[in-house]
Write a protein that holds these residues in place. Structure first.
Motif, PDB file in Angstrom:
ATOM      1  N   PRO A 884       0.801  -1.231   0.000  1.00 33.71           N
ATOM      2  CA  PRO A 884       0.000   0.000   0.000  1.00 33.71           C
ATOM      3  C   PRO A 884       0.832   1.278   0.000  1.00 33.71           C
ATOM      4  CG  PRO A 884      -0.090  -1.075   2.144  1.00 33.71           C
ATOM      5  CD  PRO A 884       0.592  -2.025   1.220  1.00 33.71           C
ATOM      6  N   LEU A 885       2.007   1.271   0.636  1.00 33.00           N
ATOM      7  CA  LEU A 885       2.784   2.510   0.693  1.00 33.00           C
ATOM      8  C   LEU A 885       3.192   2.945  -0.709  1.00 33.00           C
ATOM      9  CD1 LEU A 885       4.157   4.721   2.314  1.00 33.00           C
ATOM     10  CD2 LEU A 885       6.170   3.236   2.489  1.00 33.00           C
ATOM     11  N   TRP A 886       3.760   2.003  -1.472  1.00 35.35           N
ATOM     12  CA  TRP A 886       4.198   2.372  -2.812  1.00 35.35           C
ATOM     13  C   TRP A 886       3.007   2.541  -3.754  1.00 35.35           C
ATOM     14  CZ3 TRP A 886       8.653   4.177  -4.659  1.00 35.35           C
ATOM     15  CH2 TRP A 886       9.736   4.147  -3.771  1.00 35.35           C
ATOM     16  N   GLU A 887       1.891   1.926  -3.434  1.00 33.21           N
ATOM     17  CA  GLU A 887       0.672   2.197  -4.185  1.00 33.21           C
ATOM     18  C   GLU A 887       0.285   3.663  -3.992  1.00 33.21           C
ATOM     19  OE1 GLU A 887      -4.023   0.815  -4.248  1.00 33.21           O
ATOM     20  OE2 GLU A 887      -2.569  -0.355  -3.094  1.00 33.21           O
ATOM     21  N   GLY A 888       0.398   4.155  -2.756  1.00 32.80           N
ATOM     22  CA  GLY A 888       0.085   5.554  -2.474  1.00 32.80           C
ATOM     23  C   GLY A 888       1.037   6.505  -3.167  1.00 32.80           C
TER      24      GLY A 888
END
Length: 986
Positions: A884-888
């Protein structure tokens, strides 16, 4: 009472000794809103006397009535009339709720209100006791207290209800005192010890209750405990009130010390016989008193009541309650038994089978007591003969038998009647699955709302309402366990100088929490200890060792590793603990502790002190987890070499054949991985090396930002020990892990320092995968900090190292990072070529993680519409990888690219999604990127106020982080010709 008799149907009944309720013809009436119930309550408690309109307004709202208070009151009166007189014709005057001068009166038959019945029965009991009819006094008091169905006036608002609630609660406690005294008068000292324990815990400063408890204990032959009650009470009175015990309590203490013969139990003769012949023994009514503040469990109470009342058909009804010690099984069983008591007119039998203790009750003795209660003067000798006679006596009766605290099915089997008509309600810490046809009910902890209601009922609603957050902390620390909540609340109630926050702070210390949860002879630790004492040697060892890992739950494979056994044996041990309610199994193959049980198990580990066994257990777990994470890494990032480890695991780990299964395992076991490293962090060198190896592997796949504080604490603990030992290999890895964690929590300056410290503890001329990873990440942090030229130096070191160790795919990652530095230096065409080379190499690798990273970098160095497909592809990959972090991050960059392409609505949507992810993860940098893109998109969409607010938030974040993105955002803000830029938040 001044109730007036009326011609109305006597089936109209009202209840105030619990939730306010009413029935007409046996059907419940809907009494409307809480305020409407408050009007009815005020009228009921005035016993037919008129109440003025102003008094009713004051009763509902006190000194701050609403502007339309009188109009609202008239509406409530009108609705109540319709409810209680549904057959009244239109325009016909009301006969019950009548208007009287400037007010109203409720005129109902005296017996229609439960409070009236309570007062009459209490008065009759007093008269019976005065006249010497002690059995009749006891029976009447039992009947009076049975009228309470919970806390009086539950949920009714207003100052009048608050005052009356206190008055009625005091009447209930006073009646309970009288009932205990009456029970002692007729020799029921053993039966009321438990009830007196509960009452003294709820009302620790009532000396009369303590005096009765001392007498009951003394008559049970428990003189030392009786004297202990006096000692505890005296200490409490001196500490809390600064006074010595009163005359009655002091006199009881003196008389017990002197063995006063007048304290001996009275003769247990039955009430006097009538002249015409011997009277039949009274129907047994042995149920303990119901608690006044029973809370929650509405559905379970209903199910149990239904099951017991269906005691018809071919077989006797047997219901069994199981749950951990202190969960409220006995309280629930007694409450339900009182609720259905009228269905069993031939009486109720009760026994505490002491199944959780060292000396459980013998069924032979229990049957003897039951037969005596049923009128048998001399019982047969053998178990079989007593059981047969018992079944014969119950064959023609309808009775309820409450078997409390059973050890197992064998103990209660002889106590079950032989035919239908009777019902058995049993409680036990284990599930009594050996009784054919028994209905088994699991009693779980209270819900947060139920626990808070119980806490409020004991402490007082005003104290809780003044500190709601502290109250929630208290009941959470109690694990929502009724016994713990009750003890904590009773302690607070007995200490008027304490605030709720004071108690919350005391319970926050886990090492002392069990010590805090005790009052008098009630203690959570003692209750749990009874269950622990029943475990076999292997079971108690398993109970202790599984608690070494402070994880929300424990999978079977981890349990087997901790115990040093195969999974089949581990499952047998874990299921035995589940059966004993010392462990929970919420899904097959996964186990968890109640919080207080885990604290108890950890305390047992400390007391036994076998640190060697405990350290070996944790090391076995790490020996499973390290190769399992290694296996996960190999399928998620194939051909991606890992940093060299300090340990050599002997286990092959758990097989994770696909990327999806590996990602699922990592997500499911994230808390276990962190808890295992926390358990190892305080251990010796071998455990700390294993812990840092595990963190290096986990963080290599991307640490969870939400675990930042705990992960940092673990790493600092290991790092301090490594520093003390001069352990440079461990220090190098600690600082790599710490720097990686700091990078995802937006602590870029701290991350840079950590990677520099790692390099200081590595040999620069010895190419290793660890050196490659460290130099590469240090370059990333320098580039984030707007020092691209310096970043290139470390990127080149990382590139040379990757070539020396033969890691071409790692070189692709470095090359794509080099592209970002070149882009910052204005070398746009070179940066695009470098980023393209990284993507091409990543596609050859079949490593989706590497491909997502290189696509992201290419999308950043490109501009506008050209970047969009690369960023969309990267976003899809990060989604599938559950990162999720790199998705954000990618969504924020996609929003920026869409802005350049003029697609403002889509840009706002992508930026909004990025912002939600950043807020959920607590990632400041992600929130800054998202706010910047969202602000610019909103400006373009003609929403200047929102847009400017987002830009200002982004500027504050970027300034706080010390990153160069703050400057272009400041320019955008200046272009809006608004007020000068305010300084960022600290």
């Amino acid at each position: 009472m001044e109730f007036l008799e009326t011609p109305q149907d006597p089936a109209l009944r009202f209840q105030v000794l619990g939730p306010v309720q009413a029935w007409l013809d046996g059907k419940p009436l809907s009494l409307g809103s809480p305020q409407q119930q408050a009007v009815l309550t005020t009228l009921l408690l005035h016993s037919g006397r008129p109440v003025t309109t102003q008094d009713l307004v004051d009763a509902l709202w006190g000194e701050r009535p609403p502007a339309q208070a009188v109009a609202a009151l008239r509406t409530y009166i009108s609705r109540l009339r319709s409810v209680i007189e549904p057959r009244r014709e239109v325009r016909r005057p009301a006969e019950l709720l009548v208007s009287v001068a400037d007010g109203y009166a409720l005129r109902i038959p005296g017996e229609a209100l439960d409070l009236t019945l309570f007062e009459r029965l209490s008065a009759e009991a007093t008269a019976a006791r005065t006249s010497g009819d002690r059995h009749q006094a006891h029976r009447l008091l039992v009947e009076a207290l049975d009228l309470f169905s919970g806390r009086p006036l539950t949920g009714v608002p207003g100052p009048y209800a608050d005052a009356q609630r206190l008055r009625l609660a005091e009447r209930q406690v006073a009646a309970a005192e009288e009932l205990c005294a009456a029970a002692l008068d007729i020799g029921l000292h053993a039966e009321i010890v438990g009830e007196l324990n509960s009452l003294t815990a709820e009302h620790p400063l009532r000396e009369r209750l303590r005096e009765l408890l001392m007498l009951a204990l003394y008559r049970c032959g428990r003189q030392a405990e009786a004297l202990g009650v006096y000692t505890d009470t005296r200490k409490l009175l001196i500490e809390e009130l600064g006074v010595e015990p009163g005359a009655g309590l002091s006199a009881m203490h003196t008389r017990i010390l002197a063995a006063d013969p007048d304290l001996a139990p009275p003769a247990t003769a039955a009430p006097a016989a009538r002249k015409e012949g011997p009277a039949a023994p009274p129907a047994p009514a042995q149920l303990p008193a119901d608690v006044s503040d029973f809370s929650g469990r509405t559905e379970l109470v209903g199910d149990l009541s239904t099951a017991l009342m269906n005691a018809t058909g071919q077989a006797v009804v047997v219901t069994s309650l199981a749950g951990i010690g202190g969960v409220g099984k006995t309280t629930l069983a007694v409450h339900v038994a009182h609720r259905v008591r009228a269905e069993f007119p031939d009486g109720q039998l009760y026994v505490d089978l002491r199944g959780a203790g060292a000396s459980p009750a013998d069924p032979v003795a229990v049957l003897g007591d039951f037969l005596h209660a049923l009128g048998v003067a001399e019982s047969p000798d053998s178990l079989e003969q007593r059981a047969a006679l018992y079944r014969s006596l119950l064959a023609s009766r309808r009775m309820l038998i409450l078997l409390d605290n059973a050890r197992d099915a064998d103990q209660i089997r002889p106590l079950i009647p032989g035919v239908s008509g009777c019902a058995v309600l049993a409680t036990s810490r284990s599930r009594l699955a050996g009784i054919p046809g028994a209905q088994l009910f699991d009693v779980e902890e209270l819900t947060p709302d139920e626990a808070l209601a119980l806490f409020s009922a004991i402490v007082g609603e005003q104290r809780v309402a003044a500190e709601p957050e502290a109250a929630m902390k208290v009941i959470t620390a109690c694990g929502f366990l009724p016994l713990a909540v009750r003890i904590a609340a009773a302690r607070l109630a007995s200490r008027p100088r304490w605030s709720v926050s004071d108690l919350a702070r005391r319970l926050a210390d886990q090492r002392r929490r069990l010590d805090e949860l005790q009052l008098g002879n009630l203690a959570v630790e003692t209750t749990i200890g009874l269950g622990y004492g029943q475990l076999s040697g292997p079971e108690s060892r398993a109970f202790r060792l599984l608690a070494l890992i402070d994880s929300p739950d424990i999978p079977l494979a981890a349990a087997a590793a901790l115990l040093g056994v195969d999974e089949y044996t581990a499952e047998d041990l874990a299921e035995a603990l589940v059966e004993a309610n010392m462990l929970e199994c919420f899904t097959p193959g996964r186990y968890r502790y109640h919080d207080l049980l885990r604290l108890y198990a950890q305390r047992q580990n400390e007391r036994i002190g076998d640190t060697g066994e405990q350290e070996r257990a944790v090391l076995r777990l790490l020996d499973l987890l390290i190769p399992t994470v290694h296996n996960a890494t190999q399928v998620i990032e194939p051909d991606d070499p890992l940093p060299e480890l300090l340990t050599t695991p002997s286990s092959a780990g758990i097989s994770l054949p696909t990327s999806g299964s590996a990602q699922d395992w990592l997500r499911t076991e994230g808390a276990l991985l962190l808890s295992a490293t926390a358990a190892a962090a305080a251990g010796p060198r071998a455990l700390q090396h294993a812990a840092i190896d595990l963190l290096i592997l986990v963080y290599g796949l991307g640490p969870d930002p939400t675990h930042g504080p705990q992960g940092r604490q673990i790493l600092e603990t290991i790092g301090n020990e490594a520093e003390r030992r001069g352990d440079r290999a461990a220090l190098a890895r600690v600082h790599v892990a710490l720097g990686t964690l700091q990078s995802v929590t937006s602590d870029f300056q701290g991350s840079e320092q950590s990677f520099r410290r790692s390099l200081e503890n590595q040999a620069p001329d010895e190419p290793t995968f660890l050196l490659l990873a460290t130099a590469n990440m240090l370059g990333v942090m320098l580039n984030v900090g707007n020092r691209p030229a310096e970043a290139l130096l470390f990127y080149e070191q990382a590139r040379a190292t990757s070539q020396a160790v033969g890691a071409p795919f790692l070189e692709a990652r470095v090359v794509s990072n080099i592209a970002r530095a070149q882009h910052r230096l204005g070398m746009t065409e070179t940066a695009i070529r470098s980023a393209g080379e990284g993507v091409a190499a990543a596609r050859e690798s079949k490593n989706d993680t590497l491909l997502a990273q290189t696509l992201y970098q290419l999308g950043v160095v490109l501009s506008g519409i050209e970047a969009v497909p690369h960023l969309r592809e990267a976003h899809g990959l990060y989604q599938s990888q559950q990162n999720p972090l790199w998705e954000g991050y990618t969504l924020a960059r996609l929003a920026s690219a869409l802005l350049v392409a003029g697609q403002h609505a889509e840009a706002a949507e992508a930026a909004g999604a990025s912002l939600a992810i950043g807020q959920e993860l607590g990632s400041a940098y992600c929130q800054g990127l998202a706010n910047a893109a969202l602000g610019e998109a909103l400006l373009a969409l003609a929403q200047p106020a929102r847009g400017l607010a987002c830009l200002q938030e982004a500027h504050a974040i970027f300034t706080r982080l010390g990153v160069p993105e703050a400057s272009p955002v400041a320019d955008l803000i200046s272009q809006q010709h608004t007020e000068p830029l305010s300084p960022p938040a600290p």
